[in-house]
Structure formats: structure tokens, C-alpha cells
Design a protein around this motif. Structure first.
Motif, PDB file in Angstrom:
ATOM      1  N   HIS A 219       0.847  -1.188   0.000  1.00 56.98           N
ATOM      2  CA  HIS A 219       0.000   0.000   0.000  1.00 56.98           C
ATOM      3  C   HIS A 219       0.885   1.243   0.000  1.00 56.98           C
ATOM      4  O   HIS A 219       1.942   1.283   0.638  1.00 56.98           O
ATOM      5  N   TRP A 366       6.521   2.187  -0.395  1.00 53.75           N
ATOM      6  CA  TRP A 366       5.420   1.238  -0.221  1.00 53.75           C
ATOM      7  C   TRP A 366       5.551   0.547   1.130  1.00 53.75           C
ATOM      8  O   TRP A 366       6.649   0.257   1.606  1.00 53.75           O
ATOM      9  N   LEU A 369       0.593  -4.042   3.262  1.00 50.65           N
ATOM     10  CA  LEU A 369      -0.800  -3.610   3.355  1.00 50.65           C
ATOM     11  C   LEU A 369      -1.310  -3.735   4.787  1.00 50.65           C
ATOM     12  O   LEU A 369      -1.392  -4.835   5.336  1.00 50.65           O
ATOM     13  N   PRO A 373      -5.868   0.552   5.785  1.00 52.30           N
ATOM     14  CA  PRO A 373      -5.068   1.446   4.944  1.00 52.30           C
ATOM     15  C   PRO A 373      -5.704   2.823   4.835  1.00 52.30           C
ATOM     16  O   PRO A 373      -6.906   2.988   5.026  1.00 52.30           O
ATOM     17  N   PHE A 379      -2.726   0.473  -4.265  1.00 54.30           N
ATOM     18  CA  PHE A 379      -2.606  -0.901  -3.802  1.00 54.30           C
ATOM     19  C   PHE A 379      -1.878  -1.706  -4.871  1.00 54.30           C
ATOM     20  O   PHE A 379      -2.213  -1.608  -6.052  1.00 54.30           O
ATOM     21  N   TYR A 448      -8.698  -6.455  -0.453  1.00 57.54           N
ATOM     22  CA  TYR A 448      -7.348  -7.019  -0.528  1.00 57.54           C
ATOM     23  C   TYR A 448      -7.118  -7.867  -1.776  1.00 57.54           C
ATOM     24  O   TYR A 448      -6.041  -8.415  -1.950  1.00 57.54           O
TER      25      TYR A 448
END
Length: 465
Positions: A219, A366, A369, A373, A379, A448
Motif C-alpha cells: 500500500h 510502499w 498492506l 489502509p 494498492f 485485498y
């Protein structure tokens, strides 16, 4: 057919052994400009450049009298066959060939509406009658298509509505090149006009595949991606995206633009209809509400000291026909008022999200995740295509709200949970054999994983009225 009218087109004309048998001078001028001098100029410009084939114009039935130009055959646009429309065309030019330049096999789809379809029997019945009358006909569309990236347009009549990425149009050949019932009925009809000769066999269809879902594992907050944009730029007043000093002075054409300024109080924030076309609004990068064309006022919570007000403005698509063609600047096109005082001193970020920008994000910070988030954000995940890749459709399940999908750095198009379109066509040439990078830019709510299915999903259908 549309051509660029360069030197090569002269030798491509039918009279010189080429395939061009006719040239359309203009499209729907009778509904929009109604400019006789302009039409005459365009016609003479074609002829002076060596165009000697049949000239045509095309207008809706109610604009046949105001459209056209002397020396060019008028043609009409139709969907439902109406005898009066044909009679009107014949009355205007009784001694000329009759042509339906655009027989609409479907219609546009806009966000928040239904998927428009025209029953196959209705379509082929109208085409049969057109041919029975000895008229020529051109199908719009015969083959559906896709407006990849941010290239989808919009309608303005009666109000602004952005088009979905799919241009399937309920055409005889689908967006993915699939044969439809319309295609088979049309093929059977046209076979009767083929002087006894049999049509060639239909080409084999491309194989389509449902791949394993791509699991998002990294993320990146939008705010952490801003350092990879071109800029930022300072301006005392709002600047529309086309006027930004980016892309070698050519401005920004598509995507998002972020405007930030400092405020010292809460109160009523008013857009004055100067947001083109949709804006997420943040205070100190916390979401407080949405501006769109029908919603022009928000309440900014009270707070102490200086705070940052941010407006993430999306160009949802430019109107591509009608009287609003000259009013298509995007971003902030005028003042935003806080308690009736215009905001000033903006920092502006251009987020056109071109491949170069997406590629540069590999250097960005990055993070794995998280369970919760931040939004807006990017993503990242991977999908695997074993062997030679096949066509597929990207479907974002419930949990995703609105954003953009990038496959191997290429902008596939927008998605939005309000539909009608629920899956994006992904042609096999976009994919690599093996690992493929998937990046999703999501505005407000994410999941996800994303799915890859072997069938399209254009949404709940409704017959065109």
C-alpha cells in the motif's frame, strides 16, 4: 470514412484504384453549429486537396434541413425506424441516393445508470426494412470497443453524465470481439444480398480465461506519492488542469489534480459549480466530504491554528458532442469560497497518472498492506498468467468503491461500484507470460484482492426507449 486528407489520400480514392468511395464532410453540424460558411469552407478544403469522391453529411432527422452543404448528399441517423424520418430525407433530396449513415445498434452507458441494449430482433428488423427500401446503411457500432485509460467521454444533455470505460454499445461484435445474437441474425440477413455467394467461415474466437485473483500486498498513500509528480506548482488562484505548466508547457489533459491551500477557520465551503468534475475534500488530509456538479456546498469543521485544505479533483471525462464542446476545461475552473471569501495561494499537483508516473512509484515508500489502509491510496499486487496469456476481465469485488486499475503500468480504466459496468476488459497483449504487476488507485474504500473472470459484466440491462 474519416481520413487525414494528406497527399496519400488522393491516391487511395476509388477513382484512382484505392478503397475510399466517399468522404463525410461533417457530422451533426445541423444540430450544433448550423454554420453555412463553415460547411462550405470544409467542402472546398477537401476538394482543393484532391478529394473527388462522393461527399456526404450526416445529421439527426430533425436537423436535416439546417445541416448539409450544396454538392454533398445528406444522410440520416436512426435507431428506431420511423417512416416519417425516411420521408423527410427523401423530400429534401428526392433525386439522390438515400443512406442511413448511423444506424445505432445500442447506446452509451453512463455511470449510475443501467446498461443500454437494443433487442436483436428490433435491430435486424430495422436493417431489413432499410435494405428493402434500397437504402444504404452503416452500423454504429458494428464492433464494440474500449476507452482505455482516462479517455472515456461524457454527455451534457440534459445534465453532465460521465461515460463508463466500456464502449461495448450492445454491438453485433462485443467489446471483446465475441459473436452475439445480433451478429448471427445480421449475417443471415446480409447473406440474402450476397448474390448467391456464401460468406467465408467466421474466424475462431480468442480464448478467454479466469485467472487466480491478484492479492494486494502493498500500500502507498496518495500523500506519499506526491513527491513523484511533476511540480508542485504555486499559484495565487485556482488554475485549470489544461493551463498547468506541465508536459513541456502543454498542460495536463486527463486524470486528477490536487489543490492545497491553508485555512484558519471552519465554516461553509462553496464550489460555485467550479469543480470539474468531482472533488474529494480533506482537512489536514482527513476526508470531510465531496463536491460534484450537483453538490456545491460543504461544512468545514472548526479548528485551531492553520490547517491544510485539499481538493482532489477528477476529470471524469469531456463532453464529446453538442453545444458544450467549448466549455470543457477541467480541475478548478474558478474560485472556491470559504465563508464567502475566495481561497488563495494554492499548491497544485498534477496527477495525470501516465505510465512514466506509475513506473516511478517503484521508488516510493510502499508499505505492507495494513489492516486499515489510508485513502486515497495505491494498492499493489500480482497476477500470474501461465503460458501464452488470454483475454480476461478485471472485476473488483464488493469492498472497492471508485478508482483506476493499472496492469503492468498501463491504465486499463476506471471502476465505480455504482455501475452499471462491473468488469474491465483486459486484452491478452496487455499481459506478460508469468508475473504481471497490478496497481489499483482507490479513492475511498478498498479490499485485498481483485478477480479475473472469463465473462464480461456490463451491469443490469434495460431496453433503449
Amino acid at each position: 470514412m474519416p481520413v487525414s486528407y494528406g497527399k496519400d489520400e488522393g491516391i487511395r480514392q476509388f477513382k484512382k484504384g484505392g478503397p475510399i468511395v466517399a468522404v463525410q464532410v461533417e457530422n451533426e453540424d445541423g444540430s450544433v453549429a448550423k454554420d453555412e460558411s463553415y460547411m462550405l469552407f470544409i467542402k472546398e478544403a477537401l476538394q482543393s486537396r484532391g478529394i473527388s469522391e462522393l461527399l456526404l453529411t450526416s445529421d439527426n432527422h430533425n436537423a436535416l434541413k439546417s445541416g448539409g452543404v450544396g454538392g454533398a448528399i445528406k444522410s440520416v441517423k436512426l435507431q428506431r425506424l420511423n417512416q416519417k424520418h425516411i420521408q423527410d430525407l427523401n423530400a429534401i433530396q428526392p433525386n439522390s441516393p438515400a443512406m442511413v449513415m448511423d444506424y445505432f445498434t445500442g447506446w452509451y452507458d453512463v455511470w449510475g445508470d443501467l446498461h443500454h441494449v437494443l433487442p436483436p430482433e428490433d435491430m435486424v428488423s430495422a436493417v431489413r426494412e432499410i435494405l428493402r427500401r434500397g437504402m444504404s446503411v452503416n452500423l454504429y457500432m458494428f464492433h464494440g470497443g474500449s476507452t482505455f485509460g482516462f479517455m472515456s467521454g461524457a454527455l451534457a444533455d440534459p445534465s453532465y453524465k460521465a461515460l463508463v470505460p466500456s464502449y461495448d454499445y450492445d454491438a453485433p461484435l462485443s467489446e471483446a470481439g465475441e459473436y452475439t445474437p445480433k451478429y448471427h441474425l445480421l449475417r443471415d440477413l446480409l447473406q440474402r444480398y450476397n448474390r448467391g455467394e456464401t460468406f467465408p467461415d467466421m474466424p475462431a474466437l480468442h480464448y478467454r480465461e479466469d485467472y487466480e485473483p491478484a492479492i494486494m500486498y502493498q500500500h502507498l498513500s496518495l500523500w506519499d506519492a506526491l513527491s513523484f509528480t511533476e511540480g508542485p506548482f504555486k499559484s495565487p488562484r485556482p488554475v485549470n488542469m489544461e493551463s498547468l505548466p506541465v508536459n513541456n508547457g502543454n498542460g495536463q489533459s486527463y486524470g486528477y489534480t490536487l489543490y492545497e491551500t491553508t485555512i484558519t477557520s471552519g465554516g461553509f465551503l462553496r464550489s460555485g459549480d467550479n469543480v470539474r468534475d468531482r472533488a474529494l475534500v480533506f482537512v489536514d488530509r482527513s476526508y470531510i466530504g465531496l463536491f460534484k456538479r450537483q453538490r456545491v456546498e460543504l461544512v468545514v469543521p472548526d479548528g485551531k491554528d492553520q490547517r491544510t485544505l485539499s481538493l482532489l479533483v477528477e476529470n471524469c471525462g469531456r463532453v464529446h458532442q453538442g453545444m458544450d464542446l467549448d466549455n470543457q476545461h477541467k480541475g478548478l475552473v474558478g474560485d472556491i469560497l470559504l465563508n464567502n471569501i475566495p481561497l488563495r495561494d494554492f499548491t497544485i499537483y498534477s496527477l495525470d497518472m501516465k505510465p512514466s508516473f506509475i513506473d516511478s512509484l517503484y521508488k516510493a515508500p510502499w508499505k505492507t498492506l495494513p489492516d486499515t489502509p489510508s485513502f486515497p491510496g495505491f494498492f499493489m499486487g500480482r497476477m500470474f498468467a501461465y503460458g501464452y496469456p488470454s483475454d480476461t476481465f478485471v472485476k473488483l469485488p464488493q469492498g472497492w468503491e471508485k478508482g483506476v486499475v493499472f496492469i503492468n503500468g498501463l491504465n486499463l480504466g476506471r471502476y465505480w461500484s455504482i455501475g452499471p459496468q462491473q468488469a474491465l476488459y483486459l486484452p491478452s497483449p496487455f499481459l506478460n507470460s508469468g508475473i504481471n504487476q497490478v496497481i489499483v488507485f482507490e479513492e475511498q474504500e478498498g479490499d485485498y484482492k481483485i478477480h479475473f473472470e472469463d465473462t464480461p459484466d456490463l451491469g443490469m440491462a434495460a431496453d433503449i426507449q
